[in-house]
Design a protein around this motif. Structure first.
Motif, PDB file in Angstrom:
ATOM      1  N   ILE A 146       8.564  -4.939  33.934  1.00 42.92           N
ATOM      2  CA  ILE A 146       7.834  -3.840  33.315  1.00 42.92           C
ATOM      3  C   ILE A 146       8.649  -2.589  33.594  1.00 42.92           C
ATOM      4  CG2 ILE A 146       5.711  -2.464  33.308  1.00 42.92           C
ATOM      5  CD1 ILE A 146       4.236  -5.032  34.256  1.00 42.92           C
ATOM      6  N   PHE A 147       9.104  -1.951  32.525  1.00 42.03           N
ATOM      7  CA  PHE A 147       9.884  -0.723  32.652  1.00 42.03           C
ATOM      8  C   PHE A 147       8.984   0.446  32.300  1.00 42.03           C
ATOM      9  CE2 PHE A 147      12.708   2.557  30.833  1.00 42.03           C
ATOM     10  CZ  PHE A 147      13.440   2.831  31.967  1.00 42.03           C
ATOM     11  N   ILE A 148       8.917   1.426  33.199  1.00 43.95           N
ATOM     12  CA  ILE A 148       8.055   2.589  33.000  1.00 43.95           C
ATOM     13  C   ILE A 148       8.929   3.835  33.002  1.00 43.95           C
ATOM     14  CG2 ILE A 148       5.986   3.803  33.731  1.00 43.95           C
ATOM     15  CD1 ILE A 148       5.338   1.319  35.499  1.00 43.95           C
ATOM     16  N   ASP A 149       9.063   4.453  31.847  1.00 47.91           N
ATOM     17  CA  ASP A 149       9.853   5.674  31.708  1.00 47.91           C
ATOM     18  C   ASP A 149       8.890   6.853  31.595  1.00 47.91           C
ATOM     19  OD1 ASP A 149      11.916   7.431  31.456  1.00 47.91           O
ATOM     20  OD2 ASP A 149      12.616   6.699  29.522  1.00 47.91           O
ATOM     21  N   PHE A 150       8.204   7.139  32.695  1.00 44.30           N
ATOM     22  CA  PHE A 150       7.195   8.198  32.729  1.00 44.30           C
ATOM     23  C   PHE A 150       7.757   9.526  32.225  1.00 44.30           C
ATOM     24  CE2 PHE A 150       5.722   5.557  36.335  1.00 44.30           C
ATOM     25  CZ  PHE A 150       4.382   5.455  36.049  1.00 44.30           C
TER      26      PHE A 150
END
Length: 186
Positions: free
Chosen positions: A122-126
């Motif tokens: 899971i990639f999270i680019d906040f």
């Protein structure tokens, strides 16, 4: 911005004209994939994986994974403008059959629509000013979205002092310019 590896290496991605989104820089993406592919602390294979790309923007991370033969990528993006470009990028690269897009606020539905899918990464680019990191990670854990040996990768502003769940174990933390990469798992 371009695809840096895999089947579509060198293909350019469409970018937004506005500053509403912050595309993932190639140097950050290269570093992330080098860590995933070659780190002695992490054992991970993109090929055949299911990927969740949160705050996907124009899809740089997820499309890179598809180029590297990921099984499926689910993109979450709240901006209609960014989603239109994401759709064009998916079509241009011929990844429609391996992609799902949800144009929704990830804090509202709490991933109920994904309850049968488990993800390898899971990639999270906040957005850099986003403060609800703990809430999102807790929702990911509560909904059991991550496979047992899965990873969560986060792109954050280098000065961010995020509160993380006590059960979240950081495996890698690196600074790149004004951003940092965190890779961990529950």
């Amino acid at each position: 911005m371009r695809i840096i590896g895999g089947l579509k290496k060198g293909k350019k991605l469409l970018l937004p004209d506005s500053k509403d989104t912050r595309p993932l820089k190639d140097i950050f993406k290269e570093s992330l994939f080098n860590i995933l592919d070659h780190s002695k602390h992490i054992r991970f294979r993109i090929k055949g994986s299911n990927i969740l790309d949160l705050f996907a923007g124009v899809g740089s991370f997820g499309l890179e994974c598809l180029s590297r033969e990921a099984n499926k990528v689910v993109f979450y993006e709240n901006s209609k403008f960014a989603t239109k470009i994401l759709i064009k990028n998916i079509q241009q690269l011929h990844f429609k059959d391996k992609s799902e897009i949800y144009e929704e606020d990830i804090y509202k539905n709490q991933f109920i629509i994904l309850e049968k899918i488990k993800f390898n990464i899971i990639f999270i680019d906040f957005p850099f000013k986003e403060k609800r990191v703990l809430e999102l990670l807790n929702n990911i854990k509560k909904n059991k979205l991550l496979k047992k040996d899965g990873l969560i990768s986060m792109h954050r502003f280098w000065k961010s002092k995020d509160v993380l769940p006590k059960t979240f174990k950081i495996l890698v933390e690196k600074k790149y310019g004004k951003s940092k990469l965190l890779i961990g798992t529950f």
